[in-house]
Design an enzyme around this catalytic site. Structure first.
Site, PDB file in Angstrom:
ATOM      1  N   SER A 242     -32.155  44.949 -33.446  1.00 18.95           N
ATOM      2  CA  SER A 242     -30.883  45.400 -34.044  1.00 18.95           C
ATOM      3  C   SER A 242     -29.814  44.315 -33.943  1.00 18.95           C
ATOM      4  O   SER A 242     -29.089  44.035 -34.920  1.00 18.95           O
ATOM      5  CB  SER A 242     -30.401  46.712 -33.406  1.00 18.95           C
ATOM      6  OG  SER A 242     -30.369  46.615 -32.001  1.00 18.95           O
ATOM      7  N   ARG A 327     -30.987  50.156 -17.160  1.00 17.20           N
ATOM      8  CA  ARG A 327     -30.454  51.271 -17.966  1.00 17.20           C
ATOM      9  C   ARG A 327     -31.264  52.539 -17.695  1.00 17.20           C
ATOM     10  O   ARG A 327     -30.734  53.643 -17.754  1.00 17.20           O
ATOM     11  CB  ARG A 327     -30.482  50.896 -19.457  1.00 17.20           C
ATOM     12  CG  ARG A 327     -29.695  49.625 -19.782  1.00 17.20           C
ATOM     13  CD  ARG A 327     -29.916  49.172 -21.211  1.00 17.20           C
ATOM     14  NE  ARG A 327     -31.318  48.849 -21.467  1.00 17.20           N
ATOM     15  CZ  ARG A 327     -31.811  48.506 -22.659  1.00 17.20           C
ATOM     16  NH1 ARG A 327     -31.005  48.469 -23.715  1.00 17.20           N
ATOM     17  NH2 ARG A 327     -33.090  48.216 -22.824  1.00 17.20           N
TER      18      ARG A 327
HETATM   19  N1  CMX Z   1     -48.254  51.059 -24.193  1.00 22.34           N
HETATM   20  C1  CMX Z   1     -49.412  50.507 -24.614  1.00 22.34           C
HETATM   21  N2  CMX Z   1     -49.565  49.219 -24.944  1.00 22.34           N
HETATM   22  C2  CMX Z   1     -48.481  48.431 -24.786  1.00 22.34           C
HETATM   23  C3  CMX Z   1     -47.256  48.923 -24.319  1.00 22.34           C
HETATM   24  C4  CMX Z   1     -47.154  50.291 -24.029  1.00 22.34           C
HETATM   25  N3  CMX Z   1     -46.022  50.853 -23.623  1.00 22.34           N
HETATM   26  N4  CMX Z   1     -46.370  47.901 -24.273  1.00 22.34           N
HETATM   27  C5  CMX Z   1     -47.016  46.808 -24.721  1.00 22.34           C
HETATM   28  N5  CMX Z   1     -48.285  47.140 -25.031  1.00 22.34           N
HETATM   29  C6  CMX Z   1     -49.317  46.276 -25.636  1.00 22.34           C
HETATM   30  C7  CMX Z   1     -48.784  45.725 -26.953  1.00 22.34           C
HETATM   31  O1  CMX Z   1     -48.924  46.685 -28.001  1.00 22.34           O
HETATM   32  C8  CMX Z   1     -49.619  44.485 -27.115  1.00 22.34           C
HETATM   33  O2  CMX Z   1     -50.891  44.897 -27.582  1.00 22.34           O
HETATM   34  P1  CMX Z   1     -51.743  43.981 -28.609  1.00 22.34           P
HETATM   35  O3  CMX Z   1     -52.057  42.731 -27.860  1.00 22.34           O
HETATM   36  O4  CMX Z   1     -52.900  44.824 -28.947  1.00 22.34           O
HETATM   37  O5  CMX Z   1     -50.840  43.728 -29.793  1.00 22.34           O
HETATM   38  C9  CMX Z   1     -49.780  44.007 -25.666  1.00 22.34           C
HETATM   39  O6  CMX Z   1     -49.517  45.146 -24.831  1.00 22.34           O
HETATM   40  C10 CMX Z   1     -48.810  42.898 -25.298  1.00 22.34           C
HETATM   41  O7  CMX Z   1     -47.502  43.331 -25.559  1.00 22.34           O
HETATM   42  P2  CMX Z   1     -46.262  42.734 -24.729  1.00 22.34           P
HETATM   43  O8  CMX Z   1     -46.242  41.261 -24.958  1.00 22.34           O
HETATM   44  O9  CMX Z   1     -46.288  43.234 -23.339  1.00 22.34           O
HETATM   45  O10 CMX Z   1     -45.016  43.453 -25.440  1.00 22.34           O
HETATM   46  P3  CMX Z   1     -44.275  43.041 -26.779  1.00 22.34           P
HETATM   47  O11 CMX Z   1     -43.200  42.093 -26.454  1.00 22.34           O
HETATM   48  O12 CMX Z   1     -45.247  42.649 -27.836  1.00 22.34           O
HETATM   49  O13 CMX Z   1     -43.660  44.460 -27.211  1.00 22.34           O
HETATM   50  C11 CMX Z   1     -42.592  46.540 -26.901  1.00 22.34           C
HETATM   51  C12 CMX Z   1     -42.603  45.057 -26.508  1.00 22.34           C
HETATM   52  C13 CMX Z   1     -41.338  47.194 -26.324  1.00 22.34           C
HETATM   53  C14 CMX Z   1     -42.573  46.649 -28.417  1.00 22.34           C
HETATM   54  C15 CMX Z   1     -43.859  47.212 -26.319  1.00 22.34           C
HETATM   55  O14 CMX Z   1     -43.826  47.144 -24.923  1.00 22.34           O
HETATM   56  C16 CMX Z   1     -44.025  48.640 -26.787  1.00 22.34           C
HETATM   57  O15 CMX Z   1     -44.591  48.886 -27.858  1.00 22.34           O
HETATM   58  N6  CMX Z   1     -43.538  49.636 -25.960  1.00 22.34           N
HETATM   59  C17 CMX Z   1     -43.556  51.025 -26.370  1.00 22.34           C
HETATM   60  C18 CMX Z   1     -42.438  51.296 -27.379  1.00 22.34           C
HETATM   61  C19 CMX Z   1     -41.074  51.238 -26.705  1.00 22.34           C
HETATM   62  O16 CMX Z   1     -40.850  51.833 -25.663  1.00 22.34           O
HETATM   63  N7  CMX Z   1     -40.122  50.565 -27.343  1.00 22.34           N
HETATM   64  C20 CMX Z   1     -38.703  50.540 -26.894  1.00 22.34           C
HETATM   65  C21 CMX Z   1     -38.278  49.192 -26.301  1.00 22.34           C
HETATM   66  C22 CMX Z   1     -36.804  49.218 -25.898  1.00 22.34           C
HETATM   67  C23 CMX Z   1     -35.916  49.249 -27.097  1.00 22.34           C
HETATM   68  O17 CMX Z   1     -35.881  48.250 -27.851  1.00 22.34           O
HETATM   69  O18 CMX Z   1     -35.267  50.264 -27.367  1.00 22.34           O
END
Ligand code: CMX
Length: 438
Positions: A242, A327
């Site tokens: 965002s 947070r």
């Molecule tokens: N559950 C399962 N798998 C997860 C995970 C979770 N909560 N968090 C990360 N992973 C997976 C990723 O999908 C990725 O998988 P692939 O290699 O198959 O693509 C792997 O772990 C590596 O990811 P990462 O480097 O640890 O995390 P990213 O920087 O790529 O992504 C985020 C960060 C937040 C998108 C991810 O942790 C996620 O999808 N979390 C769940 C959704 C969420 O809570 N989002 C809100 C974030 C806060 C906000 O912005 O509001």
């Protein structure tokens, strides 16, 4: 609002000189290298943007102008009788870099009250939106519709010196922030409360009015929750979707309405702000499937089932953070104080106990700890906001404080059009061929 504007000018002039000096004397100094993985992988950790209002440390979490959340809970002014800081105070801090007095915050409350009325054409547009439109779509749409009010667009059309850009941007930002609680409450009441609306109370602060216009409870703790919520979600450095979107769109000299509306489209993604609604949906499904507050063993199996189905555990993980999000902690402390026996809070707490180990064992995520979205829904649900599709709108109202403060700074510092270089896979393959053998 003369005082805040004058205060901003007193900060802006030396800051412009500071940045010009840095660029002139050290512009060639390297602060980041980029790997092929980073180019394909969403530019993680590439330092190529300047964002003044907040900074994020992977372990410690967010600092707003150098202050942690617990410090701000102590140092920012509060409403009489209130226990959580006023969002007006964090806007003052992000914009000026200085802590406000209670009077400073009150002046912003008054200024926003004067600018808060929603034009009739906006209501007409909002009434025409199909009832099943997602609240975030309605929110982004409402902000975009208001764009015809933009002072920046008007002044630019008439011809404006670059050094003045910050001024109409400031006016736009004040107009937008003034209206956002009423816009959000309007969407809520229209979507879920029979299109019956509650007027603002001119005696209340910005967050207090947000709570009042929603009309879900008279509990004073909910008013404090709104203030806390609107403070802690406001800014998270510049790289998140965002913030980065608002920065990028604003760099084309699109005004604050365009920039914020676009930022809200990014916030509406389930990997970003929409995760708060997804967390509640996941927990409600879990409680339905497992018959209420589950045992740890049942919960563990449910989390593994989620992962084995190729889905994410919503509310866990982060692109930058590598510890529990402060947070999340601030919201957990609020829950421990105000709703310790709430069933959904009990589930949120149990997930916190078991999910990090499971995610670590699963071995994919770099951060097995909860982020801000893992907690917010349970607090909102407790006070009667059971329509979780609406949750990201609260995040959006708060996020506007941060990204719009920075947008004023971006124009004040004359930051240029953002234009990173893209490359093709063929170009990357050629680079690999041309690299010296290891
Ligand atoms: N559950 C399962 N798998 C997860 C995970 C979770 N909560 N968090 C990360 N992973 C997976 C990723 O999908 C990725 O998988 P692939 O290699 O198959 O693509 C792997 O772990 C590596 O990811 P990462 O480097 O640890 O995390 P990213 O920087 O790529 O992504 C985020 C960060 C937040 C998108 C991810 O942790 C996620 O999808 N979390 C769940 C959704 C969420 O809570 N989002 C809100 C974030 C806060 C906000 O912005 O509001």
């Amino acid at each position: 609002m003369a005082n805040l504007k004058e205060k901003f000018v007193s900060k802006m002039v030396p800051m412009r000189e500071r940045v010009q000096k840095i660029r002139k004397e050290h512009g060639e100094q390297k602060i980041s290298d980029v790997t092929i993985d980073q180019a394909y992988g969403g530019a993680r950790s590439v330092k190529c943007m300047v964002w003044e209002t907040s900074a994020l440390d992977p372990i410690e979490g967010i600092r707003f102008r150098g202050y942690t959340i617990p410090e701000l809970q102590q140092k920012l002014p509060k409403a009489p009788g209130g226990e959580e800081p006023l969002p007006e105070g964090i806007f003052y801090l992000l914009l000026t870099g200085d802590l406000p007095t209670y009077e400073d915050a009150r002046e912003i409350t008054e200024e926003w009250r004067r600018r808060s009325e929603l034009p009739k054409y906006l209501i007409d547009v909002m009434k025409a939106v199909p009832a099943d439109t997602h609240p975030m779509t309605q929110f982004a749409l409402a902000i975009l519709q208001l764009q015809k009010e933009s002072h920046f667009a008007d002044r630019y059309r008439k011809g404006m010196n670059k050094l003045e850009y910050w001024d109409p941007m400031y006016e736009d930002v004040m107009d937008i922030l003034a209206k956002l609680p009423a816009v959000a409450a309007y969407i809520f009441r229209k979507s879920y409360k029979g299109d019956k609306h509650i007027p603002a109370d001119p005696k209340l602060d910005w967050g207090g009015n947000m709570a009042k216009m929603l009309g879900v409870t008279d509990d004073p703790a909910f008013v404090d929750l709104m203030r806390l919520y609107l403070v802690i979600h406001c800014d998270h450095e510049g790289g998140n979707v965002s913030a980065h979107t608002s920065h990028l769109v604003g760099s084309a000299l699109s005004d604050a309405y365009y920039s914020l509306s676009a930022a809200m489209d990014g916030l509406a993604g389930p990997l970003h702000g929409l995760a708060n609604q997804e967390v509640l949906r996941w927990i409600m499904d879990l409680m339905k499937d497992l018959g209420g507050v589950p045992s740890k063993e049942h919960l563990k199996k449910y989390i593994w089932d989620t992962l084995n189905a190729g889905k994410v555990v919503p509310g866990y993980g982060h692109a930058v953070l590598r510890k529990t999000d402060p947070r999340y902690v601030a919201q957990r402390e609020f829950a421990l104080k105000h709703l310790p026996n709430d069933d959904i809070f009990k589930v949120v707490s149990s997930v916190y106990e078991v999910a990090p180990d499971i995610l670590t064992e699963h071995g994919k995520t770099k951060n097995p700890w909860p982020n801000v979205d893992a907690h917010s829904g349970c607090l909102l649900y407790h006070y009667g906001i059971t329509e979780y599709d609406f949750y990201t709108v609260f995040f959006g109202v708060s996020r506007a404080i941060g990204v719009l403060s920075q947008l004023i700074w971006s124009r004040a510092l004359g930051l240029p059009l953002e234009r990173p270089k893209s490359v093709t896979t063929e170009w990357i393959e050629n680079q690999i061929k041309a690299a010296p053998a290891k």
